[in-house]
Design a protein around this motif. Structure first.
Motif, PDB file in Angstrom:
ATOM      1  N   GLN A   1       2.530  -2.913  -4.431  1.00 47.74           N
ATOM      2  CA  GLN A   1       2.240  -4.327  -4.709  1.00 47.74           C
ATOM      3  C   GLN A   1       3.141  -5.236  -3.888  1.00 47.74           C
ATOM      4  OE1 GLN A   1       0.161  -6.131  -6.212  1.00 47.74           O
ATOM      5  NE2 GLN A   1      -0.990  -4.740  -7.532  1.00 47.74           N
ATOM      6  N   THR A   2       4.423  -4.955  -3.936  1.00 49.69           N
ATOM      7  CA  THR A   2       5.390  -5.802  -3.214  1.00 49.69           C
ATOM      8  C   THR A   2       5.124  -5.744  -1.714  1.00 49.69           C
ATOM      9  OG1 THR A   2       7.008  -5.320  -4.923  1.00 49.69           O
ATOM     10  CG2 THR A   2       7.862  -6.234  -2.859  1.00 49.69           C
TER      11      THR A   2
ATOM     12  N   SER B   1      -9.040   4.415   1.078  1.00 42.11           N
ATOM     13  CA  SER B   1      -8.335   3.166   0.783  1.00 42.11           C
ATOM     14  C   SER B   1      -7.141   3.463  -0.120  1.00 42.11           C
ATOM     15  CB  SER B   1      -9.294   2.206   0.075  1.00 42.11           C
ATOM     16  OG  SER B   1      -8.576   1.112  -0.435  1.00 42.11           O
ATOM     17  N   VAL B   2      -6.067   2.747   0.087  1.00 39.54           N
ATOM     18  CA  VAL B   2      -4.907   2.919  -0.806  1.00 39.54           C
ATOM     19  C   VAL B   2      -5.277   2.428  -2.198  1.00 39.54           C
ATOM     20  CG1 VAL B   2      -2.521   2.195  -1.245  1.00 39.54           C
ATOM     21  CG2 VAL B   2      -3.294   2.583   1.120  1.00 39.54           C
TER      22      VAL B   2
ATOM     23  N   GLY C   1     -11.312  -7.176 -10.546  1.00 40.68           N
ATOM     24  CA  GLY C   1     -10.727  -7.518  -9.245  1.00 40.68           C
ATOM     25  C   GLY C   1      -9.294  -7.018  -9.103  1.00 40.68           C
ATOM     26  N   ASP C   2      -8.723  -6.477 -10.204  1.00 40.93           N
ATOM     27  CA  ASP C   2      -7.345  -5.965 -10.120  1.00 40.93           C
ATOM     28  C   ASP C   2      -7.305  -4.688  -9.296  1.00 40.93           C
ATOM     29  OD1 ASP C   2      -6.300  -7.979 -11.527  1.00 40.93           O
ATOM     30  OD2 ASP C   2      -6.265  -6.913 -13.468  1.00 40.93           O
ATOM     31  N   LYS C   3      -6.223  -4.556  -8.530  1.00 42.93           N
ATOM     32  CA  LYS C   3      -6.105  -3.372  -7.686  1.00 42.93           C
ATOM     33  C   LYS C   3      -5.081  -2.419  -8.281  1.00 42.93           C
ATOM     34  CE  LYS C   3      -6.661  -5.940  -3.355  1.00 42.93           C
ATOM     35  NZ  LYS C   3      -5.835  -6.512  -2.276  1.00 42.93           N
ATOM     36  N   HIS C   4      -5.399  -1.138  -8.185  1.00 40.31           N
ATOM     37  CA  HIS C   4      -4.395  -0.145  -8.581  1.00 40.31           C
ATOM     38  C   HIS C   4      -4.534   1.084  -7.687  1.00 40.31           C
ATOM     39  CE1 HIS C   4      -8.005   1.148 -10.698  1.00 40.31           C
ATOM     40  NE2 HIS C   4      -7.492   2.370 -10.625  1.00 40.31           N
ATOM     41  N   ILE C   5      -3.502   1.911  -7.685  1.00 38.72           N
ATOM     42  CA  ILE C   5      -3.579   3.155  -6.924  1.00 38.72           C
ATOM     43  C   ILE C   5      -4.068   4.242  -7.880  1.00 38.72           C
ATOM     44  CG2 ILE C   5      -2.283   4.871  -5.603  1.00 38.72           C
ATOM     45  CD1 ILE C   5      -0.404   2.732  -4.695  1.00 38.72           C
ATOM     46  N   PRO C   6      -5.218   4.863  -7.592  1.00 38.64           N
ATOM     47  CA  PRO C   6      -5.718   5.896  -8.499  1.00 38.64           C
ATOM     48  C   PRO C   6      -4.734   7.076  -8.574  1.00 38.64           C
ATOM     49  CG  PRO C   6      -7.330   5.379  -6.775  1.00 38.64           C
ATOM     50  CD  PRO C   6      -6.089   4.652  -6.433  1.00 38.64           C
ATOM     51  N   ALA C   7      -4.747   7.747  -9.721  1.00 37.65           N
ATOM     52  CA  ALA C   7      -3.781   8.831  -9.949  1.00 37.65           C
ATOM     53  C   ALA C   7      -3.860   9.890  -8.852  1.00 37.65           C
ATOM     54  CB  ALA C   7      -4.032   9.444 -11.327  1.00 37.65           C
TER      55      ALA C   7
ATOM     56  N   ARG D   1      13.018  -2.539  -0.996  1.00 40.67           N
ATOM     57  CA  ARG D   1      13.225  -3.838  -0.343  1.00 40.67           C
ATOM     58  C   ARG D   1      12.577  -4.943  -1.177  1.00 40.67           C
ATOM     59  NH1 ARG D   1      12.267  -0.221   3.992  1.00 40.67           N
ATOM     60  NH2 ARG D   1      13.483  -0.607   5.888  1.00 40.67           N
ATOM     61  N   SER D   2      13.140  -6.145  -1.073  1.00 41.43           N
ATOM     62  CA  SER D   2      12.495  -7.312  -1.705  1.00 41.43           C
ATOM     63  C   SER D   2      11.398  -7.809  -0.765  1.00 41.43           C
ATOM     64  CB  SER D   2      13.526  -8.421  -1.920  1.00 41.43           C
ATOM     65  OG  SER D   2      13.939  -8.909  -0.658  1.00 41.43           O
ATOM     66  N   ALA D   3      10.528  -8.665  -1.311  1.00 42.13           N
ATOM     67  CA  ALA D   3       9.467  -9.240  -0.469  1.00 42.13           C
ATOM     68  C   ALA D   3      10.082  -9.979   0.712  1.00 42.13           C
ATOM     69  CB  ALA D   3       8.597 -10.179  -1.299  1.00 42.13           C
ATOM     70  N   GLU D   4      11.190 -10.668   0.455  1.00 44.93           N
ATOM     71  CA  GLU D   4      11.831 -11.429   1.526  1.00 44.93           C
ATOM     72  C   GLU D   4      12.342 -10.497   2.627  1.00 44.93           C
ATOM     73  OE1 GLU D   4      14.748 -14.077  -0.018  1.00 44.93           O
ATOM     74  OE2 GLU D   4      15.240 -14.798   2.004  1.00 44.93           O
ATOM     75  N   GLU D   5      12.937  -9.387   2.216  1.00 36.08           N
ATOM     76  CA  GLU D   5      13.421  -8.422   3.222  1.00 36.08           C
ATOM     77  C   GLU D   5      12.253  -7.868   4.051  1.00 36.08           C
ATOM     78  OE1 GLU D   5      17.228  -6.038   1.594  1.00 36.08           O
ATOM     79  OE2 GLU D   5      15.582  -6.156   0.174  1.00 36.08           O
ATOM     80  N   ILE D   6      11.133  -7.662   3.387  1.00 42.39           N
ATOM     81  CA  ILE D   6       9.970  -7.139   4.121  1.00 42.39           C
ATOM     82  C   ILE D   6       9.477  -8.173   5.126  1.00 42.39           C
ATOM     83  CG2 ILE D   6       7.563  -6.359   3.895  1.00 42.39           C
ATOM     84  CD1 ILE D   6       8.413  -5.141   1.186  1.00 42.39           C
TER      85      ILE D   6
END
Ligand code: NAD
Length: 710
Positions: A555-556, A613-614, A621-627, A640-645
């Protein structure tokens, strides 16, 4: 009676020194005989002649304002001096909009406010004249040009005019020379917001003369031949019938619900088209709310305040750069077009392959060139599949009314397919779009040399392989050129033209000419792995995947750049391009440039498991990674934080683009930006990418200087 004082324009005079190269238009006056009083015609004409359309810089606005003011003074002295005042223009345009060099040259809020106010002063003088005023819109009326016409009581348009628009929300401004106030009152809030928000955010859609009449923006359209005298005849006739009124008021008023509904629709448009990232579209809405709730004076002050802020935004500056410097100048006059050789005429095209790209290429070649196009593939089935695709697309275009049945049948006859490459013996241009494997491409291209005529140009649609390595396999490497299309071919406007050391000028000139005929924008690139767009894009994806593989959650990682305004998130882009394709190009880049390009083991595991697809998206509309996908993924422990990315991505991009320029892959940062805007949909309000890297300090940090001089 003491004569009324003249309007003082002196406080606006210093704006003219800010724009020393203004394309100034002046206003000429002509009295047309009519009883009992003449009609005064004010004609705006560029001092540089008819080849330059009128645009509204400070001096031109002052000239307009003074011309209207003089009429006001004359009428104050003698109320029946003129029966009506007509405003029109000389040349092909009415007014092509405001002078956008204000984006660079106006640097203080005070001056921005003055620019905004000047338009109001000038246009209000026209609106307030005590005799009927008529705009004869002889050509395009864009932005401030259309707002000028809106300040008149009546508007007549020439029926051949194709561009009547208020594109400010796209450019980074608002129609703040009265448009936000006058247009909703004239045609209602819903239609007005369609013109001021929806259209600019829909690839700058514009209105034709008849559409503007239908919406009520124009009162009438008249034939283009002899438009001016037909317009004047109309004015005379209406004066005789006494049916024109001065300071005409809109005929309809609009309910509170009308306004509310219009706001809700516009908010939805803004959210879906821009996610509210660039500020201008929401400011249009804000200005319209002021216009609804306040009087003319309150609205005017709000418009001036909003414009003075927006003029200084980087989003406005970047959009003007993207629009003027890139899409107007570079796209129309690309760097690197040979001047001393003629392109070869193309009367037959060959396409090797009949797969995803090849079949799209066959269709666009046939449609744009109207010449026979032959595809070959390894077996009849594959060839027929390609042909089937072409037929299906033609049928779709017929269904949508874009082609007649006869036209589609004609195009269908032009495209043929088979397995025998002998059909290329009389082709003038043969492009290969087979599997992305160097040895295979070399073998196919050298085989083609045995068949094609000596003058035939050979092209490759490779995305990432070395065109020079392919040239090595040829007896005549000078005729090989890279001609890299983007998928989907019909709608992607970019082509990278790849030149090797041995490509000759004729092949190059022919490629540029062909791009033009296909109505695509070409960028000339030197042969280097993945050229420009994919190299920049995959450096960006590499940093994202690296951050994920090393330990940051999906997500991040995937949303870290959401404020930049990409058309989709990185993981969604991966799914669209296809995981194997992205991995394959990254491997090529890794082989050429090393670890800057990160070949992700996680991605390889997904590819091996046929996962496309990841993310999986649920109904809401929510996204998730299937098991089952999550099980395959391993991550490190560096979070990493979003800012670092963001820092990592933009630092990486500054580094990669610096290297691209150092290696001479393209002529300048403008080509990189043009490529990223047209080839990857990066935002115009970021200027593609390099102006943004300058503005955010990444260019200085990485290379010690900006990509663009101040
Ligand atoms: P594809 O797999 O859909 O099509 C390739 C076709 O080439 C197949 O039909 C195959 O049977 C045929 N082929 C293989 N060997 C052949 C031969 N010797 N003679 C004739 N036909 C042969 O692949 P694609 O996605 O269309 O890609 C084709 C090329 O275009 C690649 O070089 C790719 O890098 C490039 N490209 C692809 C994209 C994209 O988005 N897919 C975009 C730009 C460029």
């Amino acid at each position: 009676m003491t004569p009324a004082p003249a309007t003082d324009f002196s406080r606006f005079e210093h704006l003219t020194s800010l724009i020393p190269k203004e394309n100034v238009s002046t206003v000429t006056r002509e009295e047309i005989k009519h009883d009992p009083a003449p009609i005064l015609v004010l004609t705006l004409a560029s001092e540089a002649g008819e080849s330059r359309p009128n645009i509204l810089g400070p001096q031109t606005l002052i000239n307009l304002g003074k011309a209207f003011d003089q009429v006001r003074l004359e009428l104050a002295e003698s109320a029946d001096k003129y029966a009506a005042v007509v405003v029109t223009a000389e040349g092909p345009a009415f007014v092509a909009g405001a002078d956008l060099s204000i984006s660079r040259l106006v640097t203080t809020k005070e001056d921005g406010a003055l620019v905004a106010e000047l338009g109001h002063v000038a246009y209000d003088l026209l609106e307030d004249l005590p005799v009927p005023t008529i705009a004869l819109v002889n050509g395009v009326a864009i932005g401030g040009g259309l707002e000028l016409a809106l300040a008149a009581d009546y508007r007549i348009v020439s029926e051949d005019v194709k561009n009547l628009s208020l594109p400010e929300a796209f450019l980074g401004l608002v129609p703040g020379w009265g448009g936000v106030y006058r247009l909703p009152r004239l045609i209602g809030p819903k239609a007005a917001l369609r013109v001021m928000v929806d259209d600019p955010l829909s690839n700058n859609r514009v209105l034709s003369a008849s559409e503007a009449v239908e919406l009520g923006i124009m009162d009438l359209q008249l034939p283009a031949d002899d438009f001016r005298s037909a317009g004047l005849d109309w004015v005379k006739q209406e004066l005789e019938a006494a049916s024109l009124s001065a300071q005409r008021q809109p005929e309809r008023t609009w309910s509170e619900q009308d306004w509310k509904d219009a706001y809700a629709a516009a908010e939805k448009t803004i959210a879906s088209r821009t996610r509210g990232i660039p500020p201008a579209p929401a400011k249009v809405l804000e200005a319209v709310v002021f216009a609804e709730r306040g009087d003319a004076e309150g609205s005017r002050n709000a418009q001036i305040e909003i414009l003075s802020e927006l003029i200084l935004t980087t989003e406005f500056q970047n959009t003007v750069y993207s629009y003027m410097e890139l899409l107007q100048k570079r796209a129309k006059r690309p760097a690197g077009v040979p001047t001393d050789v003629q392109p070869r005429p193309i009367s037959k095209v060959g396409v090797v392959g009949a797969g995803l790209m090849a079949s799209q290429l066959a269709l666009v070649f046939a449609q744009a060139l109207q010449v026979p196009v032959h595809m070959t593939d390894i077996n009849e089935d594959a060839a027929n599949r390609g042909l089937g695709f072409v037929e299906k697309q033609l049928a779709k275009q017929v269904d949508r009314g874009k082609l007649s049945t006869e036209q589609a049948a004609g195009l269908k006859d032009l495209v043929t397919a088979g397995t025998d490459q002998q059909a290329f013996s009389d082709a003038d241009f043969v492009i290969e779009a087979i599997f992305e494997e160097l040895e295979l491409k070399k073998q196919v291209l050298s085989g083609l040399e045995e068949i094609i005529s000596p003058d035939c140009i050979l092209a490759t649609n490779t995305s990432s392989l070395s065109v020079s390595a392919m040239a090595e396999a040829l007896a005549h490497p000078e005729r090989l050129i890279g001609f890299h299309f983007f998928n989907p071919v019909a709608s992607m406007p970019l082509i990278e033209i790849v030149r090797t050391e041995s490509t000759d000028e004729t092949a190059l000139a022919t490629a540029f000419q062909l791009a033009k005929t296909l109505r695509k924008t070409p960028i000339l690139v030197k042969d280097a792995t993945a050229f420009v767009v994919n190299r920049v894009l995959l450096r960006f994806m590499s940093e994202i995947q690296r951050a994920f593989d090393e330990g940051t959650d999906a997500q991040t990682v995937d949303n870290a750049l959401s404020e930049f305004g990409l058309p989709m998130t990185p993981f969604d882009l991966l799914a669209l391009v296809g995981l194997p394709v992205a991995q394959h190009v990254t491997e090529s880049l890794h082989a050429s440039f090393g670890d800057r390009f990160h070949v992700s083991e996680n991605l390889q595991r997904l590819i091996d498991a046929n996962i496309t697809s990841v993310w999986q998206q649920d109904d809401s509309g929510d996204k998730h990674i299937p098991a089952a996908t999550a099980e395959l993924l391993t991550q490190g422990d560096r979070v990493r934080s979003a800012e670092e990315i963001r820092d990592q991505v933009f630092t990486g991009l500054a580094e990669e683009i610096d290297l691209l320029l150092d290696e001479g892959v393209v002529a300048g940062p403008e080509e990189v930006d043009l490529g990223m805007i047209l080839g990857a949909g990066w935002p115009v309000y970021r200027g593609g990418i390099t102006p943004y890297l300058d503005q955010q300090g990444y260019s200085q940090q990485v290379r010690g200087r900006n990509f663009h001089a101040e």
